[in-house]
Structures are given as structure tokens and as C-alpha cells.
Write a protein that holds these residues in place. Sequence first.
Motif, PDB file in Angstrom:
ATOM      1  N   ARG A 294      39.362  41.807  48.525  1.00  0.00           N
ATOM      2  CA  ARG A 294      39.678  40.957  47.377  1.00  0.00           C
ATOM      3  C   ARG A 294      40.131  41.809  46.205  1.00  0.00           C
TER       4      ARG A 294
ATOM      5  N   GLN B  64      44.229  42.808  53.561  1.00  0.00           N
ATOM      6  CA  GLN B  64      44.301  41.381  53.302  1.00  0.00           C
ATOM      7  C   GLN B  64      42.923  40.782  53.071  1.00  0.00           C
ATOM      8  N   ARG B  65      41.893  41.404  53.621  1.00  0.00           N
ATOM      9  CA  ARG B  65      40.526  40.913  53.433  1.00  0.00           C
ATOM     10  C   ARG B  65      39.885  41.473  52.167  1.00  0.00           C
TER      11      ARG B  65
ATOM     12  N   ARG C 144      41.930  31.683  47.730  1.00  0.00           N
ATOM     13  CA  ARG C 144      42.064  32.327  49.037  1.00  0.00           C
ATOM     14  C   ARG C 144      43.207  31.735  49.848  1.00  0.00           C
TER      15      ARG C 144
ATOM     16  N   ALA D 101      45.203  44.286  58.103  1.00  0.00           N
ATOM     17  CA  ALA D 101      44.130  43.294  58.130  1.00  0.00           C
ATOM     18  C   ALA D 101      43.055  43.615  57.095  1.00  0.00           C
TER      19      ALA D 101
END
Length: 306
Positions: free
Chosen positions: A305, A302-303, A18, A299
Motif C-alpha cells: 500500500r 501491487q500489494r 483498493r 505482485a
Amino acid sequence: MRGKNSATVPEGIAIPGRAARGGGTWLAFLGVLAFSGSFPATVYAMEGFDPWLVAIGRAAIAGIVALVCLKAARLPLLPPRPHWRAYGLISLGVVFGFPVFSGLALDLGASTAHAAVVIGLLPAATAVCAVLRAGERPRPVFWAACVAGALAITAFTLTRGETTAAWADLLLVGALLSAAVGYTEGGRLARHTPGWQVISYALVLSLPITVPVSAVLAAVTPVAPTPAALAGFAYVGLISMFLGFFPWYAGLARGGIARAGQTQLTQPLLTLVWAWFLMGERYGAATVAAALAVLVCVAITQRART
């Protein structure tokens, strides 16, 4: 650490954690920030130089600088032969394809705002190439946010009332596809080769074409080297064509090509900021709304996975 998914990662590279993915996102954004001035700088450069000279000459300038950097670092001046095909695709995509197609589109009348349609759709095209060429498998929520961001940028740009000739739009599509291929191949190679070396080798391999063609174009086309034209030419040659790729390819390698590539959704809005600052273009509440929508979509991607 290698699990059952490690076999799906090309070149035996471990899946980044991460923290690495987050760092990759910021590196990619630095590249986007550098690229965001490309269209205004191209417009300035074409005020004093032929569009073909700007498109090819920028690669010649960057290639010479890249050659000097490789020599100073005491590295081979050519990449390993097994990777020549990948470097050839990078050259076709970002050394020749995107600069030529986008520059000719701007010369045919596409404004910097209208050309932002290309950048708005580019992250989606790059994500598709990442699936086809780099073995990445984003989740459905990623694709939903990716498409939403592309639609937000496209709707915003089209509602500005910009119109261009059909040929200009076709050239912009060519620029879009070229960049998507070049970005994906560069991101793959940057998994095991520093990003600055990736773009350097692609530029050096192109020198046998870019240097003589630039010399001929400089001799046979009108040249009016005003300060603004020289500044624009220097920007696209040193920043857009060379230095911007350092963090960009590194970010794609660390954050994932599809995932980190979504930071480019912010590029059209950054380009509009440059156009406002340098060219006096004015924008209203729709720009702010589009900016917020894009930030939300980035956003989410990017979160999500991979």
C-alpha cells in the motif's frame, strides 16, 4: 472521504480505494502491452526511414491524429495555461526525449534485448519521480520489490552477452530519464484530466516543431517505404505515441504513479516475445526464470500500500 492524508495528494484528489487501484493496475498493463512492441517496430521503421525521421515523424503523425480527436470532441485545442509547464515536460520526455534517444541507440547497434535494460530500470526511475513530483510515499517493501525487479531484468539482459557502444548506452540512459519525467507529469495531470486528453495536448503543443521538422527530414533523407517499414512507422506513430497512452495515463492516475508504474517491469519480457515472434530471436530457460522473478516482484509492489 478525506482524512489527514488528503492534504498530501496534489490537486485535491482523494486517495483511490483498493478497487480503483486494482483497476489502475490493469489499465497500466494495457498501456505496457501497447508499448512493448515499440522497439521491434522502431527497428522495422528504420529499415526504410532515417532514425531522426522515425523519432520526430511518429510524434507528427500522432499529433495530427490528436488534433482531429480534440476537434471532434469539441474540446479546446490547447490545454489550460496554468498546466503548460507540465505539458511541456511531457512533450520533452515522451514526445521528443524517449523516441529520439531510444531510436538513435537502436540505430547505433543496441538490440531490442539490450534496450530492454532501459525498460527494466524505468519503473524504479518513475517511482522516484513520483515521490519527488507527485507526493507519493511508497512503503519500504515496495522499494525492495521495485529494486529486485529492476535487478532481475538488468541481470537477465546483461547475461545474454549483448554489447553496445558507450554512446548507445548513454542514449538509453537519456531515454530512461526522459520517460520517467514524462510518465510522472502525465500521471499527475490524468488525476483530473482524461488520459487521452493529456497525451493529445502534449502532442498538439509539439506540432509547431514536429510537423515542419518531419517535412524537412522527409525531403532531405533517404526514404524506402517498404511494407515492413511503413507498418513499423504506423505502429510507433499511432500505438506507441498515442493510443497506448490512453490506458497508461489513466492507470497511473487511478493506481498511483509509483505503484501502477511497476507493471512496466513486464515490458522487457513482452518485448522479447515480440522479438521472438517477429524477428526469430530464440530464448531459453533463463527467460522463463526472469519472467517468473519479475511477476513475483510486480505482485509484491501491487500489494504494497502507498
